[in-house]
Design a protein around this motif. Structure first.
Motif, PDB file in Angstrom:
ATOM      1  N   HIS A 115       0.848  -1.189   0.000  1.00  0.00           N
ATOM      2  CA  HIS A 115       0.000   0.000   0.000  1.00  0.00           C
ATOM      3  C   HIS A 115       0.887   1.243   0.000  1.00  0.00           C
ATOM      4  O   HIS A 115       1.982   1.221   0.556  1.00  0.00           O
ATOM      5  N   PRO A 116       0.419   2.323  -0.612  1.00  0.00           N
ATOM      6  CA  PRO A 116       1.206   3.559  -0.593  1.00  0.00           C
ATOM      7  C   PRO A 116       1.169   4.198   0.792  1.00  0.00           C
ATOM      8  O   PRO A 116       0.281   3.895   1.598  1.00  0.00           O
ATOM      9  N   VAL A 117       2.128   5.091   1.053  1.00  0.00           N
ATOM     10  CA  VAL A 117       2.101   5.840   2.311  1.00  0.00           C
ATOM     11  C   VAL A 117       0.892   6.769   2.317  1.00  0.00           C
ATOM     12  O   VAL A 117       0.335   7.100   1.259  1.00  0.00           O
ATOM     13  N   LYS A 118       0.484   7.201   3.500  1.00  0.00           N
ATOM     14  CA  LYS A 118      -0.755   7.969   3.628  1.00  0.00           C
ATOM     15  C   LYS A 118      -0.693   9.271   2.842  1.00  0.00           C
ATOM     16  O   LYS A 118      -1.639   9.642   2.152  1.00  0.00           O
ATOM     17  N   GLN A 119       0.419   9.988   2.950  1.00  0.00           N
ATOM     18  CA  GLN A 119       0.597  11.243   2.222  1.00  0.00           C
ATOM     19  C   GLN A 119       1.471  10.999   0.998  1.00  0.00           C
ATOM     20  O   GLN A 119       2.551  10.416   1.116  1.00  0.00           O
ATOM     21  N   ARG A 120       1.028  11.459  -0.157  1.00  0.00           N
ATOM     22  CA  ARG A 120       1.778  11.237  -1.393  1.00  0.00           C
ATOM     23  C   ARG A 120       3.231  11.678  -1.280  1.00  0.00           C
ATOM     24  O   ARG A 120       4.148  10.972  -1.693  1.00  0.00           O
ATOM     25  N   ASP A 121       3.441  12.882  -0.760  1.00  0.00           N
ATOM     26  CA  ASP A 121       4.784  13.457  -0.798  1.00  0.00           C
ATOM     27  C   ASP A 121       5.662  13.040   0.383  1.00  0.00           C
ATOM     28  O   ASP A 121       6.775  13.546   0.544  1.00  0.00           O
ATOM     29  N   SER A 122       5.175  12.081   1.203  1.00  0.00           N
ATOM     30  CA  SER A 122       6.013  11.594   2.303  1.00  0.00           C
ATOM     31  C   SER A 122       6.768  10.323   1.912  1.00  0.00           C
ATOM     32  O   SER A 122       7.438   9.718   2.743  1.00  0.00           O
ATOM     33  N   SER A 123       6.674   9.939   0.637  1.00  0.00           N
ATOM     34  CA  SER A 123       7.434   8.785   0.150  1.00  0.00           C
ATOM     35  C   SER A 123       8.930   9.088   0.230  1.00  0.00           C
ATOM     36  O   SER A 123       9.357  10.243   0.160  1.00  0.00           O
ATOM     37  N   LYS A 124       9.713   8.027   0.352  1.00  0.00           N
ATOM     38  CA  LYS A 124      11.170   8.202   0.411  1.00  0.00           C
ATOM     39  C   LYS A 124      11.712   8.686  -0.926  1.00  0.00           C
ATOM     40  O   LYS A 124      11.171   8.379  -1.987  1.00  0.00           O
ATOM     41  N   LEU A 125      12.789   9.446  -0.855  1.00  0.00           N
ATOM     42  CA  LEU A 125      13.450   9.956  -2.058  1.00  0.00           C
ATOM     43  C   LEU A 125      14.945   9.681  -1.936  1.00  0.00           C
ATOM     44  O   LEU A 125      15.583  10.092  -0.956  1.00  0.00           O
ATOM     45  N   LEU A 126      15.481   8.959  -2.888  1.00  0.00           N
ATOM     46  CA  LEU A 126      16.907   8.622  -2.886  1.00  0.00           C
ATOM     47  C   LEU A 126      17.671   9.706  -3.631  1.00  0.00           C
ATOM     48  O   LEU A 126      17.311  10.063  -4.756  1.00  0.00           O
TER      49      LEU A 126
ATOM     50  N   TYR B 222      21.426  11.192  -5.069  1.00  0.00           N
ATOM     51  CA  TYR B 222      22.830  10.940  -5.384  1.00  0.00           C
ATOM     52  C   TYR B 222      23.429  12.264  -5.812  1.00  0.00           C
ATOM     53  O   TYR B 222      23.028  12.861  -6.816  1.00  0.00           O
ATOM     54  N   ARG B 223      24.389  12.748  -5.019  1.00  0.00           N
ATOM     55  CA  ARG B 223      24.976  14.049  -5.303  1.00  0.00           C
ATOM     56  C   ARG B 223      26.424  14.068  -4.849  1.00  0.00           C
ATOM     57  O   ARG B 223      26.743  13.613  -3.746  1.00  0.00           O
ATOM     58  N   ASP B 224      27.294  14.557  -5.732  1.00  0.00           N
ATOM     59  CA  ASP B 224      28.729  14.614  -5.419  1.00  0.00           C
ATOM     60  C   ASP B 224      29.258  13.251  -4.983  1.00  0.00           C
ATOM     61  O   ASP B 224      30.004  13.133  -4.016  1.00  0.00           O
ATOM     62  N   ARG B 225      28.801  12.207  -5.684  1.00  0.00           N
ATOM     63  CA  ARG B 225      29.228  10.830  -5.441  1.00  0.00           C
ATOM     64  C   ARG B 225      28.838  10.338  -4.049  1.00  0.00           C
ATOM     65  O   ARG B 225      29.445   9.413  -3.508  1.00  0.00           O
ATOM     66  N   LYS B 226      27.817  10.954  -3.465  1.00  0.00           N
ATOM     67  CA  LYS B 226      27.324  10.520  -2.158  1.00  0.00           C
ATOM     68  C   LYS B 226      25.846  10.190  -2.272  1.00  0.00           C
ATOM     69  O   LYS B 226      25.084  10.890  -2.940  1.00  0.00           O
ATOM     70  N   ILE B 227      25.443   9.113  -1.594  1.00  0.00           N
ATOM     71  CA  ILE B 227      24.054   8.667  -1.600  1.00  0.00           C
ATOM     72  C   ILE B 227      23.416   9.011  -0.261  1.00  0.00           C
ATOM     73  O   ILE B 227      23.990   8.749   0.804  1.00  0.00           O
ATOM     74  N   SER B 228      22.236   9.619  -0.316  1.00  0.00           N
ATOM     75  CA  SER B 228      21.520   9.948   0.916  1.00  0.00           C
ATOM     76  C   SER B 228      20.036   9.715   0.700  1.00  0.00           C
ATOM     77  O   SER B 228      19.577   9.493  -0.420  1.00  0.00           O
ATOM     78  N   GLU B 229      19.294   9.761   1.784  1.00  0.00           N
ATOM     79  CA  GLU B 229      17.855   9.513   1.727  1.00  0.00           C
ATOM     80  C   GLU B 229      17.112  10.690   2.325  1.00  0.00           C
ATOM     81  O   GLU B 229      17.485  11.213   3.378  1.00  0.00           O
ATOM     82  N   THR B 230      16.061  11.130   1.620  1.00  0.00           N
ATOM     83  CA  THR B 230      15.209  12.199   2.135  1.00  0.00           C
ATOM     84  C   THR B 230      13.764  11.827   1.801  1.00  0.00           C
ATOM     85  O   THR B 230      13.475  10.651   1.591  1.00  0.00           O
ATOM     86  N   VAL B 231      12.869  12.802   1.807  1.00  0.00           N
ATOM     87  CA  VAL B 231      11.477  12.537   1.448  1.00  0.00           C
ATOM     88  C   VAL B 231      11.096  13.423   0.278  1.00  0.00           C
ATOM     89  O   VAL B 231      11.685  14.478   0.041  1.00  0.00           O
ATOM     90  N   PHE B 232      10.078  12.990  -0.471  1.00  0.00           N
ATOM     91  CA  PHE B 232       9.720  13.670  -1.709  1.00  0.00           C
ATOM     92  C   PHE B 232       9.258  15.107  -1.465  1.00  0.00           C
ATOM     93  O   PHE B 232       9.422  15.979  -2.330  1.00  0.00           O
TER      94      PHE B 232
END
Length: 277
Positions: A47-58, A60-70
């Motif tokens: 099932h999707p998360v309750k809020q559309r824009d609260s999905s995880k966002l991967l 990749y910047r300056d050869r570094k990987i991080s995780e945020t939200v949409f």
């Protein structure tokens, strides 16, 4: 609606420049096995998360990987950017008919067939219409007419499906209905279910009707959502507008090829499907 987890080593391989010899490889010889990786069932969100824009966002910047939200995507899109978005709308492409024996036949509508193949024009047509379809349980469906009763605006409608012919990987199905003054768009909306991807191992639910559409969906025709667009919310668009980021729209109807597994060993042998744009 799907979460995929790859190891750090895989990401390093993806984002590390390859040597000049590997870049000379003929892309037609690329092995499909090179793109295979484990994806445990427990890592697939049903099932999707309750809020559309609260999905995880991967990120990749300056050869570094991080995780945020949409909802934070405005921080990573430069001001004065033009976003090109797909305003296709998913149709209730999966219809189930029950034979008099109780056997269920599933008809999955792919694209219009016949003289009127433009999606929007076909959706406005009255009985009959023909569509190219996938058929689940085709071996158990001989020549008889399949029939089901549906309700549209408190009006009972009898929907019929007849096999016209078999093609290489699909069937041509003719749909008729009585009374015939309803459009096919109204028929498929009432008779069909949201075509969830095959890796979502559950039946379609009421909430899927809205959540499996982007908020800017306009032109009916897709049998799968343009999934990257599902995470945009009005709040995200407000943030983007504040930094002078604008949107333009194209219509590309996503076809069933997005579901189909690749069966060929190398890219050259894979038969690519076409999509309407």
């Amino acid at each position: 609606m799907i979460t995929k987890t790859l190891s750090d080593s895989v990401f390093r391989d993806i984002f590390t420049p390859h040597d000049s010899e590997s870049l000379k490889m003929d892309p037609r010889k690329i092995s499909i096995d090179d793109y295979d990786y484990p994806l445990p069932d427990e890592r697939i969100a049903l099932h999707p998360v309750k809020q559309r824009d609260s999905s995880k966002l991967l990120m990749y910047r300056d050869r570094k990987i991080s995780e945020t939200v949409f909802s934070e995507i405005d921080k990573y899109i430069p001001p004065n950017t033009l976003l090109v978005l797909n305003n296709t709308k998913v149709i209730n492409a999966r219809m189930k008919f029950k034979k008099h024996t109780g056997t269920v036949i599933e008809i999955f509508c792919l694209e219009p067939y016949g003289t009127i193949r433009a999606y929007e024009s076909n959706m406005k047509m009255h009985s009959p219409v023909q569509w190219k379809c996938l058929v689940g349980g085709a071996a158990k469906w001989k020549d008889e007419t399949l029939q089901k009763e549906i309700m549209i605006a408190e009006q009972g409608v009898i929907l019929n499906a007849v096999k016209i012919k078999k093609e290489a990987d699909s069937f041509i199905i003719e749909f008729t209905w009585e009374p015939g003054f309803f459009s096919f768009g109204e028929i498929i909306s009432a008779a069909g279910d949201v075509p969830l991807p095959p890796y979502i191992k559950r039946e379609a639910e009421k909430d899927d009707t809205g959540r499996y559409q982007t908020i800017f969906a306009e032109h009916s025709g897709s049998v799968a959502a343009p999934t990257a667009g599902l995470h945009f919310s009005p709040e995200v668009f407000k943030k983007l507008a504040a930094q002078n980021t604008h949107a333009a729209f194209v219509t590309l109807h996503v076809g069933a090829g997005t579901f189909k597994p690749v069966k060929a060993d190398i890219m050259a042998d894979h038969d690519m499907h076409a999509e309407y744009i």
